[in-house]
Design an enzyme around this catalytic site. Structure first.
Site, PDB file in Angstrom:
ATOM      1  N   LYS A 189     -56.945 150.354 -19.566  1.00  0.00           N
ATOM      2  CA  LYS A 189     -56.282 150.875 -20.971  1.00  0.00           C
ATOM      3  C   LYS A 189     -54.964 150.144 -21.382  1.00  0.00           C
ATOM      4  O   LYS A 189     -53.806 150.439 -20.797  1.00  0.00           O
ATOM      5  CB  LYS A 189     -55.999 152.398 -20.454  1.00  0.00           C
ATOM      6  CG  LYS A 189     -55.822 153.031 -21.974  1.00  0.00           C
ATOM      7  CD  LYS A 189     -54.407 154.255 -21.933  1.00  0.00           C
ATOM      8  CE  LYS A 189     -53.437 153.809 -21.955  1.00  0.00           C
ATOM      9  NZ  LYS A 189     -52.788 153.122 -23.032  1.00  0.00           N
ATOM     10  N   GLY A 242     -45.501 150.052 -16.059  1.00  0.00           N
ATOM     11  CA  GLY A 242     -44.809 150.648 -17.102  1.00  0.00           C
ATOM     12  C   GLY A 242     -43.581 151.404 -16.405  1.00  0.00           C
ATOM     13  O   GLY A 242     -42.951 150.902 -15.618  1.00  0.00           O
ATOM     14  N   SER A 243     -43.163 152.353 -17.319  1.00  0.00           N
ATOM     15  CA  SER A 243     -41.756 153.047 -16.725  1.00  0.00           C
ATOM     16  C   SER A 243     -42.030 153.781 -15.710  1.00  0.00           C
ATOM     17  O   SER A 243     -43.097 154.246 -15.156  1.00  0.00           O
ATOM     18  CB  SER A 243     -41.470 154.046 -17.880  1.00  0.00           C
ATOM     19  OG  SER A 243     -42.483 154.949 -18.207  1.00  0.00           O
ATOM     20  N   THR A 244     -40.821 153.886 -15.053  1.00  0.00           N
ATOM     21  CA  THR A 244     -41.107 154.912 -13.654  1.00  0.00           C
ATOM     22  C   THR A 244     -41.046 156.251 -14.010  1.00  0.00           C
ATOM     23  O   THR A 244     -41.904 156.797 -13.238  1.00  0.00           O
ATOM     24  CB  THR A 244     -39.350 154.680 -13.016  1.00  0.00           C
ATOM     25  OG1 THR A 244     -39.226 153.484 -12.784  1.00  0.00           O
ATOM     26  CG2 THR A 244     -39.171 155.723 -12.032  1.00  0.00           C
ATOM     27  N   GLY A 247     -44.960 156.339 -14.064  1.00  0.00           N
ATOM     28  CA  GLY A 247     -45.385 156.029 -12.759  1.00  0.00           C
ATOM     29  C   GLY A 247     -45.587 157.317 -11.853  1.00  0.00           C
ATOM     30  O   GLY A 247     -46.520 157.364 -11.170  1.00  0.00           O
ATOM     31  N   GLU A 264     -46.065 149.227 -10.803  1.00  0.00           N
ATOM     32  CA  GLU A 264     -45.075 148.209 -10.950  1.00  0.00           C
ATOM     33  C   GLU A 264     -44.341 148.920 -12.008  1.00  0.00           C
ATOM     34  O   GLU A 264     -44.710 149.119 -13.145  1.00  0.00           O
ATOM     35  CB  GLU A 264     -45.537 146.913 -11.506  1.00  0.00           C
ATOM     36  CG  GLU A 264     -46.631 146.238 -10.627  1.00  0.00           C
ATOM     37  CD  GLU A 264     -46.045 145.562  -9.622  1.00  0.00           C
ATOM     38  OE1 GLU A 264     -44.779 145.547  -9.240  1.00  0.00           O
ATOM     39  OE2 GLU A 264     -46.705 144.923  -8.606  1.00  0.00           O
ATOM     40  N   CYS A 298     -39.247 143.934 -17.091  1.00  0.00           N
ATOM     41  CA  CYS A 298     -38.861 144.785 -16.005  1.00  0.00           C
ATOM     42  C   CYS A 298     -37.894 144.185 -15.036  1.00  0.00           C
ATOM     43  O   CYS A 298     -36.831 144.925 -14.604  1.00  0.00           O
ATOM     44  CB  CYS A 298     -39.996 145.275 -15.348  1.00  0.00           C
ATOM     45  SG  CYS A 298     -41.063 143.997 -14.803  1.00  0.00           S
TER      46      CYS A 298
END
Ligand code: NAD
Length: 502
Positions: A189, A242-244, A247, A264, A298
């Site tokens: 995705k 993507g973002s924390t 995540g 990541e 990042c």
């Protein structure tokens, strides 16, 4: 049912045909209720095309195809044969290098120069993992007298990959390359802000000869399509970049089925320039570390610590360097270094952080505004921005901005700076500049980050493990490490001494 095909006209004259449907079982289909979303050109704010938006049910269809493919012709291919498919795919991407780069530049706002470099990396990543496909195996282990054990590497099963918009196709190659080399099947995705290059890649999987169901690509929103993929009981591994914040949600969604999770996530990386650094070299990399890809990296080294003895001189030269190189504007012009940010949301977020920095009392030394590239005022362009007099507790010093905004700090004590650099919830990367290699090595060992650059910044290589510690992620991509992450290590004991205790 089949998804629509559109022609995307890039400003460099390239006309790129893209199928905008869902790619399941090597076929194009529409989403449930024909749902779509718009893909926007961030330089003009106009719609490029509409793209099928997968529902949870559509994701289920893709996962079912990937599950079925696990036992089909794909399972009959050995590592060498899988490798050949990846090598063929790499050749096909290379043959379409400029076409795919043009598409990604239009869709994600990348400068065309950067997009060309990115797509070059994409085909090299597929080639690299094609080469690995028959070279990743287990060990024979002595397990005592008349007994030994051996390990074998097996596919995990269906892997789910969720990617961000800042490196759309590189992220796909880093996830799908090792997953396919190891014999898994995939449901991808991509980010809803940069869906097009992955769709273009879909047809190349078919051309390369991948059997149906091995790779499935479903665009859609994170909260529906991404969430369903993360929780799906038939997905054995979820790999996310993507973002924390996202995540953490994915970890929660994955917990009930205890699937393997690779994350990541975000960063707020420090760069430390000591007073013995080679200044021209440090200038180049500090600049690159904060402004490359519009600062949407990042590992961007956005916290810039300069030794007090060279601070004034360094800052002066940095501003002159930026003035000369940081040309903002049309991403298809050769001289442009900074194109538009990817979306209105990201644009607004970066401008908000610039306001916050000023409100918190940092000094806005350079930039800070919108770049009026077009006469109609459209486009998500932000000027390269420099803040001075930043203190460690300010939000611009602690939160990930993900834009072309650097925060400069002065330091004096060499021990103290390591504590300051490590004082963050993130731990993705760090960079240090010094000619003293003993210091460089000792400091790198103490920095709490997954990666450290000595005398450069943000020049990652796909052959090298990439990943963070703390809230910057779990697991590693790139290099041989990614093969371990994409396979199950199975142990088989062999007893050579048969007993008879009857
Ligand atoms: P994001 O977290 O908003 O979205 C990333 C992906 O996750 C998208 O495909 C999105 O649709 C999906 N998603 C969103 N919500 C979801 C949910 N609830 N469940 C499942 N999927 C969901 O991140 P972004 O804005 O696309 O990317 C920027 C962020 O990515 C930054 O924080 C950056 O640091 C990070 N990033 C990290 C790395 C790395 O390797 N560490 C690399 C690139 C970007």
């Amino acid at each position: 049912m089949s998804g629509a095909t559109v022609t995307v006209n890039a400003p460099n004259g390239r006309q790129v045909k893209v199928n905008t449907g869902l790619f399941i079982n090597n076929e194009w289909t529409s989403a449930k209720d024909n749902a779509t979303f718009a893909s926007i050109n961030p330089a003009t704010e106009t719609e490029i095309c509409s793209v099928s938006k997968a529902s949870a049910e559509d994701v289920d269809r893709a996962v079912a195809a990937a599950k079925e493919a696990l036992d089909g012709p794909w399972s009959q291919l050995d590592g060498t044969s899988r490798g050949k498919l990846l090598l063929k795919l790499a050749d096909l991407v290379e043959a379409e290098h400029e076409t795919i780069a043009s598409l990604e530049a239009v869709d994600a706002g990348k400068t065309f120069t950067k997009a060309m470099k990115d797509i070059h990396e994409v085909f090299e990543v597929f080639r690299y993992y094609g080469g690995w496909a028959d070279k990743h195996y287990g060990q024979t282990i002595d397990a005592g007298k008349h007994r030994f054990a051996y390990t074998i590497r097996q596919p995990i099963g269906v892997t789910g990959s969720i990617t961000p918009w800042n490196y759309p196709l590189i992220m796909v190659s880093l996830k799908l390359g090792p997953a396919l080399a190891c014999g898994n099947t995939c449901v991808l995705k991509p980010s809803e802000f940069s869906p097009l290059s992955a769709l273009y890649l879909a047809n190349l999987f078919v051309k390369a000869g991948f059997p149906p169901g091995v790779v499935n690509i479903v665009n859609g929103e994170g909260r529906e399509a991404g969430a369903r993929l993360s929780e799906h009981p038939d997905v054995a591994k979820i790999s996310f970049t993507g973002s924390t914040a996202t995540g953490k949600q994915i970890m929660k969604a994955a917990a009930p089925t205890m699937k393997r999770v690779a994350l990541e996530t975000g960063g707020k990386s420090p760069v430390i320039v000591y007073d013995d650094a080679d200044i021209p070299n440090a200038l180049k990399w500090v600049y690159y570390g904060i402004y490359a890809n519009q600062g949407q990296i990042c590992t961007s080294t956005a916290r810039i610590y300069i030794h007090e003895k060279i601070y004034d001189e360094f800052l002066k030269r940095f501003l002159a360097y930026t003035e000369k190189h940081a040309i903002v504007g049309d991403q298809f012009k050769e001289e442009t270094f900074i194109g538009p940010l990817v979306s209105k949301t990201q644009f607004q977020r970066v401008l908000d952080y610039i306001k916050i920095g000023q409100q918190e009392g940092a000094t806005l030394i350079k930039g800070g505004g919108i770049f009026p590239e077009r006469p109609d005022g459209k486009g998500f362009f932000v000027q390269p921005t420099v803040f001075g007099n930043v203190t460690h507790d300010m939000r611009i010093a602690t939160e990930e901005i993900f834009g072309p905004v650097g925060a400069f700090f002065k330091f004096s004590d060499s021990d103290d700076i390591i504590k300051i650099a490590n004082n963050t919830r993130y731990g993705l990367s760090s960079a240090i500049f010094t000619k003293d290699m003993i210091r460089a090595i000792k400091v790198s060992e103490k920095l709490a980050s997954g990666m450290v650059w000595i005398n450069s910044s943000n020049n990652s290589d796909y052959r090298v493990p990439f990943g963070g510690v703390k809230e910057s992620g779990i697991g590693r991509e790139g290099g041989e490490a990614a093969l371990d992450e994409n396979s199950v290590l199975k142990t088989i004991y062999l007893n050579l001494e048969l007993t008879n205790d009857e």
